[in-house]
Structure formats: C-alpha cells, structure tokens
Design an enzyme around this catalytic site. Structure first.
Site: not given
Ligand code: PAF
Length: 293
Positions: A44, A47, A49-50, A74, A160, A162
């Site tokens: 979520g 931006h 990039g997404h 994570q 991405g 990045k």
């Molecule tokens: O890059 C991210 O936004 C996260 O690490 C991902 C790949 C969605 C996993 O939660």
C-alpha cells in the site's frame, strides 16, 4: 509481442477494481478470470513506482491483481510496522486509474490464519546487505510472497528494482518451490532530483528530504567512475562513500559493489555488478542501487 491480452484488456483504465478481503472471495473471482494473470504485490501507500508496475502488468496480462497488505512478519521493530503509512482509499483510486481488475486487501488473519506456523527461508542470496542489516526481513518477505503466489497463481508478478535484493530472493524462492510465477523486475522510478520513490520518503523532514538525493548522486558517481574504466570495486565503493560523506544528514549503513546475480562483494568488476547502499536520514532508512554493465 501483441497478445489477445494486450488487445482486449478486461477493464478500462479508470474503472474501479473489485476489492476482496478473503482467500475464498479471491479464489472465486480468479476461477473465472481471463489469463494470463499479472500480480503486483504491495504494502500500500502506492506511488508512481507502484503505478508503473500496475501499468506493465496491465499491458502484459488479461487480468491484473494488486495485493495490499502491510506484512507484519517483514518488519524488525514493531514501531516500524506501526508507523508504516497507510491510505487504502487513495491506493484503490490509483489501482483503478492504472487498470487493476482485482485488489486483494486482506486482514492479517486471512494471510496468517490461526495456527499458521510456516516460514519460508531463502539461503545465501538473502544473507548479505539487507539480509544482514535487517535479520528476519527476507524470511517475512519470502513467506508472504509464497502465500500470495500460491493464492493468486499468476503467470507473472511484478516487483520494483529499487528492492534489487528482494527481486533476487523472491525469484530464488519462486524457482525453488516451483510456484509457477515468473518474477519480473521493473525499473526504479525517481523524483526529478534523483531520489528513488519509496513509501518511506513520507517520513523525511524537509531537511532530510533535501539531503536524500545524495544517495542517487553517490551511486551515479560510482557508475561514472566505472564508465571511465575503473574496475577496482574498492575504488568504486570509496567514490560512493566520498560523495555520501559530504552530506552530514546521511548516516551510511553499507555501500556495496557486488556480483549482480549472487550479491557477493567483488574485488574486480569483471562481470555484471550492482552498486547498492543503505543510509539513515533521521529515523528513516532508505536504500538505492545502480546496476553496472
Ligand atoms: O516490496 C514490498 O512492498 C513488500 O516487500 C512485498 C513484496 C509486497 C511483500 O510484503
């Protein structure tokens, strides 16, 4: 190549995606979804990039699924997870504008149901750099991405560049577990001053935001030295550190010049390589990278 998928996109850009919250709803929708299916996993706070990932997925797929899930597994510190920015309404608008068909935005218990007790651990490629700086991070990423790949079963998933190490980790995991989803890496999208777009940029103060483009400048200086013929990896790392040292707000965590496939640090740049770095600006940790050759 022009495919049926690119000629006949299932929805027009600008229409609203279907939002689903549960595994069962997702499965039901996907059973009837035209293939190929493109997946864009996100946390979520979308931006540009997404947006570029969703656009590429749209161009290459008959059905585009975006997932929005801030994955608690994570994050090292609970505080980092809590302060991760969220704005689902805005995210859904962007998903619609870029032509996503389905958004899977589950609560945590849909991803990790009661009794959930499996961790996916990727080996050597997950150890250096971000793996060393953020213990457990890639276990969390590999685990959630394995679940998402299993649920969605997309032909291709878009990430991405990045997060270059994340791309390598996820690709290793998807190959080793034969998940059947190809991992595509998309170019870094930057602000006009070179700062790589990141959901974390929102946390920078005005002074930190003004300082942060030093990351790209430092990598560009390393790449320029390489372009001028320097092949000594230490000289390239030193050049990057020299540029970073001129910015007092940047607290450097690592500077790397590594083999682009294995991420092993190089002595001599005699193969495709990746310059990468991490630095803190106040409480905000940023990463960036630049491929060589
Ligand atoms: O890059 C991210 O936004 C996260 O690490 C991902 C790949 C969605 C996993 O939660």
């Amino acid at each position: 190549m022009t495919t049926a998928a690119t000629r006949l996109p299932r929805v027009d850009r600008g229409s609203s995606p279907q939002v689903v919250r549960t595994r069962a709803e997702l499965r039901a929708l996907l059973a009837a979804a035209p293939r190929p299916l493109g997946l864009v996993p996100t946390m979520g706070w979308l931006h540009a990039g997404h947006a570029s990932l969703i656009r590429r997925a749209r161009d290459e797929s008959a059905t585009v699924v975006v997932t929005i899930f801030v994955n608690p597994r994570q994050f090292g510190e609970a505080a980092d997870y809590t302060r991760y920015p969220r704005n689902e309404a805005r995210d859904l608008e962007m998903c619609g504008a870029e032509g996503a068909d389905i958004v899977f935005a589950p609560p945590a218990e849909e991803v990790y149901p009661p009794g959930y007790d499996t961790t996916v651990h990727v080996g050597a490629i997950a150890e250096p750099l971000e793996g060393a700086a953020r213990p457990g991070h890639f276990d969390g990423v590999a685990t959630v991405v394995a679940i998402l790949f299993s649920l969605v079963r997309a032909e291709r998933a878009y990430f991405g560049q990045k997060d270059a190490q994340q791309v390598l980790v996820v690709r290793r995991m998807a190959t080793d577990l034969a998940l059947g989803t190809e991992v595509a890496a998309c170019p870094i999208v930057r602000e006009p001053d070179g700062l790589a777009l990141s959901s974390r940029n929102v946390h920078l103060s005005a002074a930190e935001r003004a300082a942060a483009p030093v990351l790209h400048r430092a990598l560009a200086a390393g790449a320029a030295l390489h372009g001028a013929g320097e092949r000594d990896a230490t000289a390239l790392r030193d050049e990057i550190r020299r540029v970073l040292a001129a910015e007092p707000l940047a607290r450097v965590e690592y500077v790397s010049c590594a083999d682009a496939a294995t991420l092993e640090e190089l002595r001599t740049v005699d193969r495709p390589a990746l310059l990468s770095l991490a630095a803190r600006f106040g409480a905000t940790r940023l990463i960036d990278n630049q491929p060589l050759g």
